[in-house]
Motif scaffolding. Structure first.
Motif, PDB file in Angstrom:
ATOM      1  N   ILE A  40       2.850   6.899  -3.302  1.00  0.00           N
ATOM      2  CA  ILE A  40       3.522   6.901  -4.599  1.00  0.00           C
ATOM      3  C   ILE A  40       3.168   5.647  -5.387  1.00  0.00           C
ATOM      4  CG2 ILE A  40       5.786   6.744  -5.720  1.00  0.00           C
ATOM      5  CD1 ILE A  40       5.080   9.515  -4.844  1.00  0.00           C
ATOM      6  N   SER A  41       3.094   4.502  -4.717  1.00  0.00           N
ATOM      7  CA  SER A  41       2.759   3.259  -5.424  1.00  0.00           C
ATOM      8  C   SER A  41       1.338   3.310  -5.975  1.00  0.00           C
ATOM      9  CB  SER A  41       2.933   2.045  -4.500  1.00  0.00           C
ATOM     10  OG  SER A  41       1.944   2.007  -3.487  1.00  0.00           O
ATOM     11  N   ILE A  42       0.413   3.912  -5.221  1.00  0.00           N
ATOM     12  CA  ILE A  42      -0.971   4.045  -5.704  1.00  0.00           C
ATOM     13  C   ILE A  42      -1.029   5.066  -6.838  1.00  0.00           C
ATOM     14  CG2 ILE A  42      -3.306   4.730  -5.078  1.00  0.00           C
ATOM     15  CD1 ILE A  42      -2.470   2.017  -3.950  1.00  0.00           C
ATOM     16  N   ALA A  43      -0.300   6.169  -6.685  1.00  0.00           N
ATOM     17  CA  ALA A  43      -0.262   7.174  -7.759  1.00  0.00           C
ATOM     18  C   ALA A  43       0.271   6.559  -9.039  1.00  0.00           C
ATOM     19  CB  ALA A  43       0.618   8.357  -7.338  1.00  0.00           C
ATOM     20  N   ARG A  44       1.264   5.689  -8.915  1.00  0.00           N
ATOM     21  CA  ARG A  44       1.815   5.012 -10.090  1.00  0.00           C
ATOM     22  C   ARG A  44       0.740   4.166 -10.785  1.00  0.00           C
ATOM     23  NH1 ARG A  44       5.389   2.081  -7.679  1.00  0.00           N
ATOM     24  NH2 ARG A  44       7.082   3.596  -7.811  1.00  0.00           N
ATOM     25  N   LYS A  45      -0.099   3.516  -9.995  1.00  0.00           N
ATOM     26  CA  LYS A  45      -1.174   2.702 -10.585  1.00  0.00           C
ATOM     27  C   LYS A  45      -2.191   3.597 -11.293  1.00  0.00           C
ATOM     28  CE  LYS A  45      -0.651  -1.114  -7.319  1.00  0.00           C
ATOM     29  NZ  LYS A  45      -0.061  -2.031  -8.302  1.00  0.00           N
ATOM     30  N   PHE A  46      -2.510   4.741 -10.677  1.00  0.00           N
ATOM     31  CA  PHE A  46      -3.395   5.697 -11.355  1.00  0.00           C
ATOM     32  C   PHE A  46      -2.804   6.106 -12.703  1.00  0.00           C
ATOM     33  CE2 PHE A  46      -5.172   7.163  -7.063  1.00  0.00           C
ATOM     34  CZ  PHE A  46      -6.402   6.576  -7.289  1.00  0.00           C
ATOM     35  N   ILE A  47      -1.509   6.403 -12.704  1.00  0.00           N
ATOM     36  CA  ILE A  47      -0.849   6.853 -13.930  1.00  0.00           C
ATOM     37  C   ILE A  47      -0.809   5.745 -14.966  1.00  0.00           C
ATOM     38  CG2 ILE A  47       1.369   7.628 -14.877  1.00  0.00           C
ATOM     39  CD1 ILE A  47       1.778   9.081 -12.151  1.00  0.00           C
ATOM     40  N   ASN A  48      -0.527   4.516 -14.542  1.00  0.00           N
ATOM     41  CA  ASN A  48      -0.510   3.382 -15.467  1.00  0.00           C
ATOM     42  C   ASN A  48      -1.856   3.195 -16.156  1.00  0.00           C
ATOM     43  OD1 ASN A  48       2.134   2.827 -14.824  1.00  0.00           O
ATOM     44  ND2 ASN A  48       1.664   1.208 -13.367  1.00  0.00           N
ATOM     45  N   LEU A  49      -2.926   3.530 -15.435  1.00  0.00           N
ATOM     46  CA  LEU A  49      -4.272   3.401 -15.981  1.00  0.00           C
ATOM     47  C   LEU A  49      -4.746   4.698 -16.637  1.00  0.00           C
ATOM     48  CD1 LEU A  49      -5.855   1.441 -12.990  1.00  0.00           C
ATOM     49  CD2 LEU A  49      -5.254   0.501 -15.233  1.00  0.00           C
ATOM     50  N   ASP A  50      -3.841   5.671 -16.746  1.00  0.00           N
ATOM     51  CA  ASP A  50      -4.135   6.977 -17.344  1.00  0.00           C
ATOM     52  C   ASP A  50      -5.221   7.724 -16.573  1.00  0.00           C
ATOM     53  OD1 ASP A  50      -3.352   8.847 -19.248  1.00  0.00           O
ATOM     54  OD2 ASP A  50      -5.039   8.377 -20.565  1.00  0.00           O
ATOM     55  N   LEU A  51      -5.298   7.488 -15.268  1.00  0.00           N
ATOM     56  CA  LEU A  51      -6.243   8.198 -14.403  1.00  0.00           C
ATOM     57  C   LEU A  51      -5.496   9.363 -13.744  1.00  0.00           C
ATOM     58  CD1 LEU A  51      -7.948   5.071 -12.795  1.00  0.00           C
ATOM     59  CD2 LEU A  51      -8.853   6.514 -14.631  1.00  0.00           C
ATOM     60  N   LEU A  52      -5.114  10.324 -14.563  1.00  0.00           N
ATOM     61  CA  LEU A  52      -4.239  11.397 -14.098  1.00  0.00           C
ATOM     62  C   LEU A  52      -4.934  12.333 -13.118  1.00  0.00           C
ATOM     63  CD1 LEU A  52      -2.370  12.243 -17.433  1.00  0.00           C
ATOM     64  CD2 LEU A  52      -1.650  10.737 -15.564  1.00  0.00           C
TER      65      LEU A  52
END
Length: 376
Positions: free
Chosen positions: A162-174
Motif C-alpha cells: 500500500i505504501s508503494i502504491a501510494r507513491k505510484f499514485i502520488n507520481l500519477d503512475l496509475l
C-alpha cells in the motif's frame, strides 16, 4: 607464508607486526589471490583497532573486486562488504551485496541466512515509517522493483504494498499502481485482506478512468462476511463507477438507503450529470436554504455546491429562486458570488455546454480525493 604470519601475530595481539606482514602481501602484484586475502585480513584488523572508518574500509575492499573474481574468496569479500554496509546503515548497498552473493553462489550454505538478512533489511526500508520515508519517491519505487520478490506475505507485506502504491499514485503512475495491486489480489492475498486491497485497486481504476474494471474487481471479490464499513465503501466506489458509465439507474439503486455525506456527494454528481435539476435543487436546498434565510455566512467548503444550486435553478427554470439566492447569499468566496451574480444577470445567455468546466466545479473529484486519503 606472509598471510600465516600476519594471522599468527594478529592472534598474539602483536598488531603492528601483523600489519607489516599483511601490508607486504597486500602489495604483491603477481599473487592476486593472496593479495585479496591479505587485504580482507588487514581491513578486519584495522577495523578492530578503529584505524579505519566504515567508509574507508568499504572503499579499500571495493578496490579488491577487480583483483579477484569467482570462487569462495569473492563470496567472502562480498559478504564482508555487505556486513560493513549494514553496520554503517547503508542498507541499500548491503542488500545489493547480499543479492550478488546469492545470485552468483546460489549453492552456498549461506543462502537461507542471507535471504533472511535481506528480508530484514527490506522490511526496515519499506515498512511505513521506515528508511524509505526520507528517500525520493522515484528512487523508492525503483528500489522496490529491484527487490519486490522479498515482499513478505501477511500484514507487513500488505502495508508495504500500500505504501508503494501510494507513491505510484502520488507520481500519477496509475498503471503501475494497478499492476502492483492486481498482483496482490490475484496471487498473494486471501480473505479479508484480499477484499481490502481489491477496494484499493477499484479506486485506482476509477482514478485512471476505468470504471468497468472497478466494478468487475469489486464484483469478483465480494464476500458475505466483511464489515459494514467496508461494505459501504465498496458500494460507494461502485456507485461512482456507475456514474462514470452514465448508468444512473444502477447508481441510485446502490444509494437507496445511504444518506451519509459521501453518498450525497455522489447523488449531487449523478443528478447534475443526468440533468435531474429539480432533484438536485431539493437536495441542495435542504443543506443551504435555512442558512441563507437566517443570513448566515457560507464558507469555501460550501461554495461549489452553492454554484451548483444556482446552475440547477437556471436549468430547472426557477429564475425567481436564483434571484433570491443572488440577493441574499452571504459567502466568503468572492468567485462563487461572482458566478452566481453572472448567472442571475445573464439568465438566458449562458453557454451551458461546458458548464462543469467553465464554472470550475471540482467537487465531482472530491469523492475520489476523500477515498484516496481514506484507503491509502
Amino acid at each position: 607464508m606472509l598471510l600465516l604470519k600476519g594471522r599468527l601475530y594478529s592472534r598474539l595481539q602483536d598488531f603492528e607486526l601483523a600489519k607489516m606482514y599483511l601490508e607486504e602481501l597486500r602489495n604483491t602484484i603477481d599473487d592476486p589471490f593472496n593479495r585479496v586475502r591479505a587485504e580482507i585480513e588487514l581491513v578486519t584488523l584495522k577495523r578492530s583497532t578503529k584505524e579505519l572508518t566504515y567508509d574507508e574500509a568499504i572503499k579499500r575492499l571495493d578496490r579488491m573486486k577487480i583483483v579477484w573474481r569467482s570462487d569462495n574468496l569473492e563470496k567472502k569479500l562480498g559478504l564482508y562488504m555487505a556486513e560493513l554496509y549494514a553496520e554503517n546503515n547503508q542498507l541499500v548497498e548491503a542488500m545489493r551485496e547480499y543479492n550478488y552473493v546469492i545470485k552468483n553462489f546460489y549453492g552456498s550454505s549461506y543462502y537461507i541466512e542471507l535471504t533472511s538478512k535481506m528480508i530484514k533489511i527490506f522490511n526496515s526500508i519499506f515498512t511505513p515509517g521506515g528508511f524509505s520515508e526520507v528517500l525520493d519517491d522515484f528512487y523508492v519505487i525503483s528500489l522496490f522493483n529491484e527487490f519486490r520478490e522479498l515482499t513478505p506475505i501477511g500484514a507487513v507485506g500488505d502495508d508495504i504494498v500500500i505504501s508503494i502504491a501510494r507513491k505510484f499514485i502520488n507520481l500519477d503512475l496509475l498503471e503501475m499502481a494497478e499492476s502492483l495491486l492486481d498482483h496482490q489480489v490475484k496471487f498473494r492475498l486471501k480473505g479479508e485482506k484480499k477484499v481490502t486491497i481489491a477496494s484499493n485497486l477499484a479506486l485506482v481504476y476509477l482514478m485512471n478512468n476505468k470504471p468497468q474494471k472497478a466494478i468487475d474487481i469489486l464484483n469478483n471479490t465480494d464476500r458475505d462476511n466483511y464489515t459494514y464499513k467496508e461494505h459501504l465503501q465498496r458500494l460507494r466506489i461502485k456507485t461512482k463507477a456507475f456514474i462514470k458509465l452514465n448508468d444512473y439507474k444502477s447508481a441510485f439503486a446502490l444509494l437507496k438507503n445511504d444518506h451519509h455525506i459521501e453518498a450525497n456527494l455522489l447523488r449531487e454528481e449523478a443528478y447534475f450529470k443526468q440533468g435531474a435539476w429539480l432533484k438536485l435543487i431539493d437536495l441542495l436546498e435542504d443543506r443551504f436554504m435555512l442558512k441563507i434565510e437566517k443570513n448566515q455566512m457560507l464558507y469555501d467548503l460550501d461554495s461549489e455546491d452553492i454554484v451548483k444550486l444556482a446552475i440547477a435553478y437556471v436549468l430547472g427554470k426557477q429564475q425567481d429562486k436564483l434571484e433570491y439566492l443572488n440577493n441574499n447569499l452571504r459567502t466568503a468566496n468572492e468567485n462563487a458570488q461572482k458566478i452566481i451574480s453572472y448567472l442571475a444577470e445573464n439568465y438566458d445567455k449562458v453557454d451551458f455546454r461546458n458548464l462543469e468546466k467553465t464554472t470550475a466545479i471540482q467537487s465531482f473529484t472530491q469523492f475520489l480525493e476523500m477515498y484516496k486519503k481514506k484507503l491509502f
